[in-house]
Design a protein around this motif. Sequence first.
Motif, mmCIF file in Angstrom:
data_model
loop_
_atom_site.group_PDB
_atom_site.id
_atom_site.type_symbol
_atom_site.label_atom_id
_atom_site.label_comp_id
_atom_site.label_asym_id
_atom_site.label_seq_id
_atom_site.Cartn_x
_atom_site.Cartn_y
_atom_site.Cartn_z
ATOM 1 N N ALA A 11 0.873 -1.200 -0.042
ATOM 2 C CA ALA A 11 -0.180 -0.160 0.309
ATOM 3 C C ALA A 11 0.579 1.265 -0.516
ATOM 4 C CB ALA A 11 -1.005 -0.284 1.444
ATOM 5 N N GLY A 12 2.239 1.032 0.265
ATOM 6 C CA GLY A 12 2.638 2.325 0.245
ATOM 7 C C GLY A 12 3.330 2.760 -1.399
ATOM 8 N N ARG A 13 4.305 4.070 -1.492
ATOM 9 C CA ARG A 13 4.335 4.420 -2.794
ATOM 10 C C ARG A 13 4.758 3.454 -3.367
ATOM 11 N NH1 ARG A 13 7.238 9.575 -0.191
ATOM 12 N NH2 ARG A 13 8.541 8.053 1.217
ATOM 13 N N THR A 14 6.245 2.787 -3.457
ATOM 14 C CA THR A 14 6.188 2.085 -4.898
ATOM 15 C C THR A 14 5.736 0.930 -4.415
ATOM 16 O OG1 THR A 14 8.774 2.545 -4.533
ATOM 17 C CG2 THR A 14 9.065 0.901 -5.177
ATOM 18 N N GLY A 15 4.898 -0.050 -3.673
ATOM 19 C CA GLY A 15 4.385 -1.069 -3.608
ATOM 20 C C GLY A 15 2.933 -0.589 -4.320
ATOM 21 N N VAL A 32 -0.564 -6.474 2.278
ATOM 22 C CA VAL A 32 -0.252 -7.036 3.204
ATOM 23 C C VAL A 32 0.364 -5.383 3.763
ATOM 24 C CG1 VAL A 32 1.438 -8.423 5.615
ATOM 25 C CG2 VAL A 32 0.932 -9.925 2.764
ATOM 26 N N SER A 33 -0.455 -5.349 4.693
ATOM 27 C CA SER A 33 -0.149 -4.095 5.605
ATOM 28 C C SER A 33 -0.613 -4.110 6.973
ATOM 29 C CB SER A 33 -1.328 -2.712 4.341
ATOM 30 O OG SER A 33 -1.327 -1.988 5.259
ATOM 31 N N ARG A 34 0.242 -2.873 8.003
ATOM 32 C CA ARG A 34 -0.592 -2.846 9.027
ATOM 33 C C ARG A 34 -1.856 -2.288 8.747
ATOM 34 N NH1 ARG A 34 4.088 0.716 10.990
ATOM 35 N NH2 ARG A 34 3.796 1.414 8.443
ATOM 36 N N HIS A 35 -2.520 -1.276 7.861
ATOM 37 C CA HIS A 35 -3.478 -0.677 8.249
ATOM 38 C C HIS A 35 -4.203 -1.073 6.536
ATOM 39 C CE1 HIS A 35 -1.678 1.748 10.961
ATOM 40 N NE2 HIS A 35 -1.115 1.309 10.170
ATOM 41 N N ALA A 50 -1.009 -7.712 8.908
ATOM 42 C CA ALA A 50 0.504 -7.986 9.083
ATOM 43 C C ALA A 50 1.447 -6.781 9.439
ATOM 44 C CB ALA A 50 0.884 -9.257 8.692
ATOM 45 N N ASP A 51 1.992 -7.496 10.304
ATOM 46 C CA ASP A 51 2.849 -6.057 10.168
ATOM 47 C C ASP A 51 4.421 -6.779 10.459
ATOM 48 O OD1 ASP A 51 5.318 -4.791 12.022
ATOM 49 O OD2 ASP A 51 3.438 -3.556 12.690
ATOM 50 N N VAL A 52 5.316 -6.888 9.586
ATOM 51 C CA VAL A 52 6.618 -7.287 9.728
ATOM 52 C C VAL A 52 7.373 -8.300 11.339
ATOM 53 C CG1 VAL A 52 6.921 -7.326 7.695
ATOM 54 C CG2 VAL A 52 8.157 -6.031 9.020
ATOM 55 N N ARG A 53 7.549 -6.874 11.881
ATOM 56 C CA ARG A 53 7.524 -7.256 13.767
ATOM 57 C C ARG A 53 6.975 -8.171 13.809
ATOM 58 N NH1 ARG A 53 6.691 -1.146 14.428
ATOM 59 N NH2 ARG A 53 4.565 -1.145 13.718
ATOM 60 N N THR A 71 8.974 -4.731 0.990
ATOM 61 C CA THR A 71 8.533 -3.020 -0.190
ATOM 62 C C THR A 71 8.763 -2.245 1.290
ATOM 63 O OG1 THR A 71 8.782 -1.002 -1.256
ATOM 64 C CG2 THR A 71 7.263 -3.099 -1.720
ATOM 65 N N VAL A 72 9.814 -2.283 2.654
ATOM 66 C CA VAL A 72 8.941 -2.084 4.324
ATOM 67 C C VAL A 72 9.954 -0.904 4.538
ATOM 68 C CG1 VAL A 72 9.149 -2.152 6.130
ATOM 69 C CG2 VAL A 72 8.051 -3.535 4.915
ATOM 70 N N GLU A 73 9.393 0.388 4.504
ATOM 71 C CA GLU A 73 10.448 1.270 4.886
ATOM 72 C C GLU A 73 10.721 1.165 6.196
ATOM 73 O OE1 GLU A 73 10.605 4.354 3.424
ATOM 74 O OE2 GLU A 73 11.960 4.751 5.174
ATOM 75 N N PRO A 74 11.910 1.421 7.159
ATOM 76 C CA PRO A 74 12.477 0.589 7.417
ATOM 77 C C PRO A 74 12.184 1.324 9.021
ATOM 78 C CG PRO A 74 14.521 1.651 6.463
ATOM 79 C CD PRO A 74 13.458 1.977 5.835
ATOM 80 N N TRP A 132 21.902 -3.056 9.109
ATOM 81 C CA TRP A 132 20.589 -3.569 9.773
ATOM 82 C C TRP A 132 20.571 -3.988 7.957
ATOM 83 C CZ3 TRP A 132 21.325 -6.442 13.311
ATOM 84 C CH2 TRP A 132 21.427 -6.188 14.603
ATOM 85 N N ARG A 133 20.187 -3.677 7.807
ATOM 86 C CA ARG A 133 19.179 -3.835 5.622
ATOM 87 C C ARG A 133 20.473 -4.658 5.206
ATOM 88 N NH1 ARG A 133 15.361 -1.026 2.834
ATOM 89 N NH2 ARG A 133 15.526 1.178 2.818
ATOM 90 N N LEU A 134 21.905 -4.687 5.553
ATOM 91 C CA LEU A 134 22.713 -5.589 5.030
ATOM 92 C C LEU A 134 22.342 -6.918 5.849
ATOM 93 C CD1 LEU A 134 25.005 -6.218 2.933
ATOM 94 C CD2 LEU A 134 26.759 -5.623 4.359
ATOM 95 N N TRP A 154 18.670 6.391 -5.032
ATOM 96 C CA TRP A 154 17.010 7.871 -4.612
ATOM 97 C C TRP A 154 16.511 7.518 -5.326
ATOM 98 C CZ3 TRP A 154 18.751 10.086 0.368
ATOM 99 C CH2 TRP A 154 20.428 9.211 0.211
ATOM 100 N N LEU A 155 15.364 7.685 -4.734
ATOM 101 C CA LEU A 155 13.545 7.398 -5.423
ATOM 102 C C LEU A 155 12.884 8.630 -6.027
ATOM 103 C CD1 LEU A 155 11.953 4.191 -3.232
ATOM 104 C CD2 LEU A 155 12.864 3.955 -5.233
ATOM 105 N N THR A 156 12.433 9.017 -6.815
ATOM 106 C CA THR A 156 11.552 10.030 -7.273
ATOM 107 C C THR A 156 10.172 9.466 -7.806
ATOM 108 O OG1 THR A 156 12.613 9.714 -9.493
ATOM 109 C CG2 THR A 156 13.828 10.559 -8.143
ATOM 110 N N SER A 178 13.783 6.036 -10.649
ATOM 111 C CA SER A 178 11.762 5.952 -10.086
ATOM 112 C C SER A 178 11.209 4.986 -9.409
ATOM 113 C CB SER A 178 10.810 6.539 -11.426
ATOM 114 O OG SER A 178 11.072 5.422 -12.263
ATOM 115 N N ARG A 179 10.206 4.854 -8.897
ATOM 116 C CA ARG A 179 9.630 4.358 -8.354
ATOM 117 C C ARG A 179 9.076 3.313 -9.303
ATOM 118 N NH1 ARG A 179 9.203 8.263 -4.291
ATOM 119 N NH2 ARG A 179 9.128 7.376 -2.036
ATOM 120 N N THR A 180 8.942 3.976 -10.405
ATOM 121 C CA THR A 180 7.929 2.932 -11.422
ATOM 122 C C THR A 180 9.197 1.794 -12.094
ATOM 123 O OG1 THR A 180 6.825 5.186 -12.169
ATOM 124 C CG2 THR A 180 7.067 2.950 -13.515
#
Length: 233
Positions: A11-15, A32-35, A50-53, A71-74, A132-134, A154-156, A178-180
Motif C-alpha cells: 500500500a506504499g508508494r512503490t508498493g 500485506v499492510s498494517r492498515h 500484518a506487521d513484519v515486526r 518493500t518496507v520503510e525501515p 541492518w539492511r545488509l 534515491w527514489l523519485t 523512479s519508483r516506477t
Amino acid sequence: MHSPIAVIGGAGRTGTIITRRLAEEGHRVRVVSRHPERALLPPAVDTHPADVRYAHGLGPALSNCRAVVFTVEPGTADSGPHSPETTVYDGVRNVLAAAADGGQRPHIVLVSQIYVTRREHPMNAYGRLLDWRLRGEDEVRASGLPYTVLRPSWLTDNNAAGARVRLEQHDRGNGWVSRTSVAEACVQSLRLPAAAGTTFELYNEPGEEPTDWAPLFGRLVPDRVPAHPGPVR
Ligand SMILES: NC(=O)c1ccc[n+]([C@@H]2O[C@H](COP(=O)([O-])OP(=O)(O)OC[C@H]3O[C@@H](n4cnc5c(N)ncnc54)[C@H](OP(=O)(O)O)[C@@H]3O)[C@@H](O)[C@H]2O)c1
C-alpha cells in the motif's frame, strides 16, 4: 488460478505501483499492510493485515504464496519498534520463516537500497540503517529460497533522471531511480529466471524505458552466497 503473490508494503508508494502492475499482468495479489483499510488498491486485490515486526500475524498473510515482495520503510530509531534492526532485519527474518513454513518455496524479492556496503555513509547514523539492511539482505541470500535483492538509488516520483534503467553491482554508485522503474524491476524479477540469485543497484539515466529486461538481467553476475551471515560489528 495461481497462488497469490504477497506484496508487503504493497500500500506504499512503490508498493502500490508493484501491486497494480502485478494485477494488470493477471496475477493474484495479496497486499500485506498494517492498515489495509486505508489502502487505495484495485478492487481485485486482496488485502491482509500484518506487521513484519510480529511473527504471529505473518503465517496467515503469507500462506500459500508463490512469491513475496518486501518493500518496507525501515524507520530510523536506534532501537525499539521503529528501528531498522526491528523492521528490516527481524522483519525480514520473520517474513522468511513464515514464507517458508510448511515447505513452501516462494521467490523472495527484497527492496533494499544503495550504500548498504558503505557503512561509513552518513545514513548509517540513523539506527545503523545500512548495517541492518545488509544483514536483512544476507538473511535472504542465505535462506535457500529463490530470491532477488534490489538496491534502488534515491527514489523519485518522475523521470527527471531519465527512463533508461542501468543496473550495477558492487554498490559504488550514486544517483536516482523512479519508483516506477523499481516497481517494474520487481515485476520483471518474478518473470525472468536470470534475476534469480542476484543483487543489484538500480539507476535511471537519459533514454527510453526498457521494453525487455532480459538483457539487463542477463548481464548480472549471480551472488556468491556466504555460508551464514556474519555478525554486525
Ligand atoms: N526514499 C528513498 O530515496 C529510498 C531509496 C532507496 C530505497 N528505499 C526503500 O524503498 C522502499 C520503498 O520506498 P517507498 O518510499 O516507496 O515506501 P513508502 O511509500 O514509505 O512505503 C513503505 C511501506 O512500508 C510499510 N511498512 C512500514 N513498516 C511496516 C511494518 N512494520 N510491517 C509491514 N509494513 C510496514 C508501510 O505499509 P503500511 O503502512 O500499509 O503498513 C508502507 O506502505 C522502502 O524500503 C524504502 O526504504 C527508499
